[in-house]
Enzyme design. Structure first.
Site, mmCIF file in Angstrom:
data_model
loop_
_atom_site.group_PDB
_atom_site.id
_atom_site.type_symbol
_atom_site.label_atom_id
_atom_site.label_comp_id
_atom_site.label_asym_id
_atom_site.label_seq_id
_atom_site.Cartn_x
_atom_site.Cartn_y
_atom_site.Cartn_z
ATOM 1 C CE LYS A 59 38.791 37.399 40.613
ATOM 2 N NZ LYS A 59 38.874 36.786 41.952
ATOM 3 C CB SER A 320 39.268 45.090 39.331
ATOM 4 O OG SER A 320 37.866 45.334 39.323
#
Length: 341
Positions: A59, A320
């Site tokens: 992110k 991720s």
């Protein structure tokens, strides 16, 4: 609706250099998989470790790319976002690096490890109910009241371009990769990676036939329904919050993300929560990487749904994030130890 270009992705890579890191891409040894009880896979498996980012997830790429393009006046007013955890940390980290105040609207059921990490980065947290729509509405209300700059978690071209830098790295680190699997929630990472990989292929920088697939929990399969119906659908929070993949509970894809997904993604597969936990145990057992549930959906897809995926010789799965709750990690490690004894 204009889609992100390869030039914008390259610009994002230059912009985030020195803040977000070029994460490792690691081969998973077949012998270690066999030792862990995994059946022989029909492809060579590689893991793109976004858990190596300073905040433990991908992110930071999109958050920094967006915030770094704000004016001095906007930075002075502060930034705000709505997030279940990892985007919260990305915004908090980027805002601190650029000298801006950060306010994060988080669901009250977000993992404590993610709340604590966000506070440690200096952000102010405002808690709301579990629905992703609740936190978006609260953030918009605070923008109207206090003039903060909104940093959307996924539905913005700067966010997509930032996350897309992960895709550029994959095709550079693994020449000849034929299939890339990305988690999908709001669609920032999947739309970014797919855009980067497919545009790189069009430019002769990757295998011309490379495929990109998304993976998500079957308990929060709004993206799969949207993709195959070609209509953007929204699932109620009462359904999406059932999955252990706390970072994948978003109720629908972003509008701009959906357009990129329709243009560049080849398919979406769903996995069960039991498969996610099994994939986490495998990753802890055979690699040095620590997966959070949302990051393990791609490995679960590769391990348990290979028959649904296109045939490929080299497969890269995107881990991720690695912000795993300590209690869940302890439980998984105890289960691994018990299985060996």
């Amino acid at each position: 609706m204009r889609l992100v270009t390869l030039a914008e992705i390259e610009e994002a890579r230059r912009r985030i250099a020195g803040v977000a890191v070029r994460t490792g891409l690691y081969a998973v040894e077949p012998a270690r998989l066999r030792a862990a009880g995994v059946a022989e896979l029909p492809f060579a498996l590689y893991v793109k470790a976004e858990s190596e980012q300073p905040i433990g997830s991908f992110k930071l790429r999109g958050a920094y790319n967006r915030i770094a393009q704000l004016s001095a006046e906007e930075l002075g007013r502060g930034v705000i976002t709505y997030s279940s955890g990892n985007h919260a940390q990305g915004v908090a980290y980027a805002a601190r690096a650029l000298g801006a105040k950060a306010v994060i609207v988080m669901p009250n059921n977000a993992p404590e490890v993610k709340k604590a990490a966000t506070r440690a980065l200096g952000a102010e947290i405002v808690e709301v109910g579990p629905a992703s729509s609740d936190r978006r509405l609260k953030a918009e209300e605070l923008v109207a009241e206090r003039g903060y700059a909104m940093i959307p978690p996924y539905d913005a071209p700067q966010i997509i371009a930032g996350q897309a830098t992960c895709g550029l790295e994959i095709v550079e680190q693994l020449p000849g990769v034929e299939l890339v699997i990305s988690p999908v929630s709001g669609g920032g990472l999947l739309s970014g990676i797919a855009t980067a990989v497919k545009l790189a292929a069009e430019a002769g920088l990757a295998d011309p036939d490379v495929k990109v697939w998304g993976a998500e929990p079957e308990l929060a399969a709004d993206a799969k329904e949207s993709f195959y119906s070609k209509t953007l659908v929204e699932w109620p929070a009462s359904k999406t919050t059932r999955t252990i993949g706390d970072g994948l509970r978003t109720q629908s894809l972003g509008v701009l993300n959906f357009e990129h997904v329709l243009r560049f993604v080849d398919g979406i597969v769903t996995v069960t929560d039991e498969e996610i936990l099994a994939a986490m145990r495998v990753m802890l057992s055979v690699t040095k990487l620590v997966p959070e549930p949302s990051g393990a959906v791609t490995l679960a897809a590769a391990l348990f749904h290979a028959d649904e995926l296109p045939k490929a010789r080299k497969v890269a799965v995107v881990l991720s994030g690695g912000n795993l709750e300590p209690a869940l990690r302890q439980r998984l490690e105890e289960e691994l130890a018990a299985a060996k004894s």
